[in-house]
Design an enzyme around this catalytic site. Structure first.
Site, mmCIF file in Angstrom:
data_model
loop_
_atom_site.group_PDB
_atom_site.id
_atom_site.type_symbol
_atom_site.label_atom_id
_atom_site.label_comp_id
_atom_site.label_asym_id
_atom_site.label_seq_id
_atom_site.Cartn_x
_atom_site.Cartn_y
_atom_site.Cartn_z
ATOM 1 N N ILE A 17 -30.308 40.559 -60.305
ATOM 2 C CA ILE A 17 -30.576 41.249 -61.570
ATOM 3 C C ILE A 17 -31.883 42.022 -61.483
ATOM 4 O O ILE A 17 -32.806 41.607 -60.782
ATOM 5 C CB ILE A 17 -30.628 40.230 -62.739
ATOM 6 C CG1 ILE A 17 -30.663 40.931 -64.095
ATOM 7 C CG2 ILE A 17 -31.786 39.268 -62.595
ATOM 8 C CD1 ILE A 17 -30.358 39.990 -65.259
ATOM 9 N N VAL A 18 -31.933 43.138 -62.147
ATOM 10 C CA VAL A 18 -33.173 43.894 -62.244
ATOM 11 C C VAL A 18 -33.596 43.960 -63.703
ATOM 12 O O VAL A 18 -32.825 44.386 -64.565
ATOM 13 C CB VAL A 18 -33.040 45.315 -61.680
ATOM 14 C CG1 VAL A 18 -34.297 46.096 -61.951
ATOM 15 C CG2 VAL A 18 -32.789 45.250 -60.200
ATOM 16 N N ASP A 19 -34.802 43.487 -63.941
ATOM 17 C CA ASP A 19 -35.363 43.440 -65.285
ATOM 18 C C ASP A 19 -36.479 44.493 -65.372
ATOM 19 O O ASP A 19 -36.204 45.655 -65.652
ATOM 20 C CB ASP A 19 -35.856 41.998 -65.518
ATOM 21 C CG ASP A 19 -36.296 41.739 -66.942
ATOM 22 O OD1 ASP A 19 -36.191 42.645 -67.772
ATOM 23 O OD2 ASP A 19 -36.746 40.618 -67.228
ATOM 24 N N SER A 20 -37.701 44.114 -65.041
ATOM 25 C CA SER A 20 -38.797 45.089 -65.040
ATOM 26 C C SER A 20 -38.742 45.984 -63.802
ATOM 27 O O SER A 20 -39.349 47.059 -63.780
ATOM 28 C CB SER A 20 -40.146 44.367 -65.077
ATOM 29 O OG SER A 20 -40.376 43.716 -63.846
ATOM 30 N N GLY A 21 -38.059 45.520 -62.770
ATOM 31 C CA GLY A 21 -37.977 46.272 -61.524
ATOM 32 C C GLY A 21 -39.111 45.968 -60.555
ATOM 33 O O GLY A 21 -39.121 46.466 -59.425
ATOM 34 N N LYS B 22 -30.702 45.468 -66.467
ATOM 35 C CA LYS B 22 -30.953 45.455 -67.916
ATOM 36 C C LYS B 22 -31.314 46.846 -68.380
ATOM 37 O O LYS B 22 -32.086 47.553 -67.727
ATOM 38 C CB LYS B 22 -32.090 44.490 -68.248
ATOM 39 C CG LYS B 22 -31.698 43.045 -68.114
ATOM 40 C CD LYS B 22 -32.768 42.137 -68.686
ATOM 41 C CE LYS B 22 -32.468 40.699 -68.313
ATOM 42 N NZ LYS B 22 -33.531 39.771 -68.724
ATOM 43 N N LYS C 129 -33.165 32.562 -55.227
ATOM 44 C CA LYS C 129 -31.880 31.909 -55.135
ATOM 45 C C LYS C 129 -30.801 32.751 -55.799
ATOM 46 O O LYS C 129 -29.615 32.611 -55.500
ATOM 47 C CB LYS C 129 -31.920 30.551 -55.859
ATOM 48 C CG LYS C 129 -32.925 29.576 -55.328
ATOM 49 C CD LYS C 129 -32.848 28.287 -56.191
ATOM 50 C CE LYS C 129 -33.985 27.351 -55.899
ATOM 51 N NZ LYS C 129 -33.986 26.202 -56.828
ATOM 52 N N ASP D 287 -30.158 32.077 -63.469
ATOM 53 C CA ASP D 287 -30.560 30.794 -64.045
ATOM 54 C C ASP D 287 -31.478 30.959 -65.242
ATOM 55 O O ASP D 287 -32.032 32.030 -65.494
ATOM 56 C CB ASP D 287 -31.317 29.976 -63.002
ATOM 57 C CG ASP D 287 -32.722 30.528 -62.754
ATOM 58 O OD1 ASP D 287 -32.828 31.736 -62.451
ATOM 59 O OD2 ASP D 287 -33.701 29.784 -62.899
#
Ligand code: IMP
Ligand code: MG
Length: 181
Positions: A103-107, A133, A46, A160
């Site tokens: 968003i990209v965190d760990s990818g 990040k 989402k 979220d």
């Protein structure tokens, strides 16, 4: 702000800054894809729904809009197993494709999705993320990145925590005790 949302630590990216950057990103995409028939924009649900809506409304090149929904497991341990909950409406072979992610965190999510879509033989495949990040993102090359932020949990503008805060017009850092009690 804190009166309304006591769970928020601070606003990281104000609304006007997001809007300006999204316009810039769209302008860059308009330029880079000026000579193609159409760009197949894929928003990842989402989280990307607001970014996708704003970004695509600044596109002047021909484009179509589609969505995929993914679910990931092992988020906290970043074991990373991703499942397609909702797939595209059309085949993308021969299409110029842009993945739009919040968003990209760990990818892990994007890496997995990239491979799946690449196997469908698009004419080209690019990635556009609003927020990255500052941490190891799995060595994934992103083509368009809106903002680099610290490695904290953020909400708003589609993002979220437990499905809350998605419709805040800005990106805010969540208080650590809320997401890491
Ligand atoms: P990755 O696979 O670790 O890169 O995680 C990407 C997904 O995790 C995103 O599409 C988001 O759904 C979620 N996510 C990661 N970090 C955050 C955050 O700070 N706020 C909200 N969602 C996040
Ligand atoms: Mg997401």
């Amino acid at each position: 702000m804190t009166e309304q949302n006591p769970d928020l630590e601070r606003i990281l990216i104000p609304t006007d800054v997001i809007q300006k950057r999204v316009q810039e990103m769209a302008a860059q995409i308009n330029k880079d894809f000026a000579n193609i028939d159409r760009l197949y924009m894929i928003g990842i649900l989402k989280g990307a729904f607001i970014f996708m809506a704003d970004l695509t409304r600044h596109l002047t090149i021909p484009h179509v809009v589609d969505f995929m929904a993914l679910s990931s497991y092992g988020k906290t341990t970043t074991i990373g197993e991703v499942r397609i909950l909702m797939d595209l409406r059309e085949p993308i072979d021969g299409q110029h494709v842009m993945i739009v992610e919040d968003i990209v965190d760990s990818g892990i999510t994007l890496k997995y999705l990239y491979k799946i879509l690449k196997d469908r033989n698009p004419a080209s495949l690019h990635t556009c993320v609003l927020v990255r990040k500052k941490r190891d993102n799995g060595g994934f090359p992103f083509d368009y990145v809106g903002f680099e932020i610290p490695d904290v949990w953020v909400v708003g503008y589609g993002l979220d925590f437990a499905d809350r805060y998605r419709t805040l017009p800005y990106v805010a850092e969540l208080k650590r005790e809320v997401y890491n009690p």
